[in-house]
Motif scaffolding. Sequence first.
Motif, PDB file in Angstrom:
ATOM      1  N   ASP A  55       7.395  -0.205  -0.760  1.00  0.00           N
ATOM      2  CA  ASP A  55       7.024  -1.611  -0.621  1.00  0.00           C
ATOM      3  C   ASP A  55       6.049  -1.814   0.540  1.00  0.00           C
ATOM      4  O   ASP A  55       5.140  -2.641   0.460  1.00  0.00           O
ATOM      5  CB  ASP A  55       8.276  -2.467  -0.402  1.00  0.00           C
ATOM      6  N   VAL A  56       6.253  -1.048   1.607  1.00  0.00           N
ATOM      7  CA  VAL A  56       5.315  -1.113   2.724  1.00  0.00           C
ATOM      8  C   VAL A  56       3.937  -0.639   2.268  1.00  0.00           C
ATOM      9  O   VAL A  56       2.904  -1.225   2.642  1.00  0.00           O
ATOM     10  CB  VAL A  56       5.808  -0.264   3.905  1.00  0.00           C
ATOM     11  N   ASP A  57       3.915   0.412   1.439  1.00  0.00           N
ATOM     12  CA  ASP A  57       2.634   0.893   0.910  1.00  0.00           C
ATOM     13  C   ASP A  57       1.956  -0.187   0.068  1.00  0.00           C
ATOM     14  O   ASP A  57       0.728  -0.364   0.136  1.00  0.00           O
ATOM     15  CB  ASP A  57       2.855   2.156   0.075  1.00  0.00           C
ATOM     16  N   HIS A  58       2.731  -0.904  -0.748  1.00  0.00           N
ATOM     17  CA  HIS A  58       2.168  -2.006  -1.539  1.00  0.00           C
ATOM     18  C   HIS A  58       1.635  -3.104  -0.620  1.00  0.00           C
ATOM     19  O   HIS A  58       0.586  -3.707  -0.892  1.00  0.00           O
ATOM     20  CB  HIS A  58       3.231  -2.571  -2.474  1.00  0.00           C
ATOM     21  N   LEU A  59       2.358  -3.339   0.455  1.00  0.00           N
ATOM     22  CA  LEU A  59       1.925  -4.358   1.401  1.00  0.00           C
ATOM     23  C   LEU A  59       0.636  -3.933   2.103  1.00  0.00           C
ATOM     24  O   LEU A  59      -0.249  -4.756   2.352  1.00  0.00           O
ATOM     25  CB  LEU A  59       3.031  -4.608   2.427  1.00  0.00           C
ATOM     26  N   ARG A  60       0.545  -2.639   2.386  1.00  0.00           N
ATOM     27  CA  ARG A  60      -0.711  -2.137   2.968  1.00  0.00           C
ATOM     28  C   ARG A  60      -1.860  -2.300   1.974  1.00  0.00           C
ATOM     29  O   ARG A  60      -2.994  -2.597   2.359  1.00  0.00           O
ATOM     30  CB  ARG A  60      -0.565  -0.667   3.366  1.00  0.00           C
TER      31      ARG A  60
END
Length: 271
Positions: free
Chosen positions: A101-106
């Motif tokens: 999810d952090v990767d998607h947010l990035r």
Amino acid sequence: REAGERVPVAYPWKLADLGLRPGAQINFHATAADYLPQTGKSDPRQLLIITPEELADRLAARQAAILGELARVLGMQRQSRQQVAGLEIQLREVGRLAQLDVDHLRGAELNQRQVNQTLTSRSEGVPMHVLGLLDDLKNNKIDSPDVQRQMEGVLARIERLAKEDLPVVSQELTSAIKAVQVKLEEQPGPDPAPTKPGEPRSVRPDPSVAGSLAAAGKHQDRVIAALEEMLGQLARWDSYRRFHREIAQLLRDQEELARRAADLSRRTLTK
């Protein structure tokens, strides 16, 4: 005079006396000398002589580029908004976020940076095309208040977005990424409460993350609404401009046909 001081110099250059025809090019530069004497030379510039029809086509191409760039940046902004909205839903329904999810947010933050660059850069973004069009109007002494008003309105709207909305989106997305990443790094080892076996480690982020995502989404919605409004106005104006040009072309064609018919009549009337 002090070093670096600029002094405007007027130099009338009557190009009409040269009898230039469409297609001609003039390469020129300016030189200046001081008391030493030292001589400085400007970068070369070029003038291209074109017909009124070619100038109209050039302006139309710039207008089409502006519409195309606004449509492209609107697509990027919508994509970033969808990514943020998806994470908002997951956080609301599940209450946990994982590294993926952090990767998607990035990814959403990267898309947002591209949006900001395209909307604000005067060297390669929408303002570059708008300023180029305004320069063409000014340099060719074209009295077109409607076009100038439309383009200045676009610049003003973009500047307002750059001050009020775009910085907030970037700041809130960065804050959310940092907060979740710190939480993940603070919790080593497997997920203490996985919903399914084998699921990646996830954390329950601080309430501030939900607030950051909500604030980013709110301002993204404002950017989307502004872009949609600009595109709608410019599209209607562009349709009218195209219609006007087609009517003008029909008039020119009709005048040419009348001229040829009159010429043919003079040559064949006595035969």
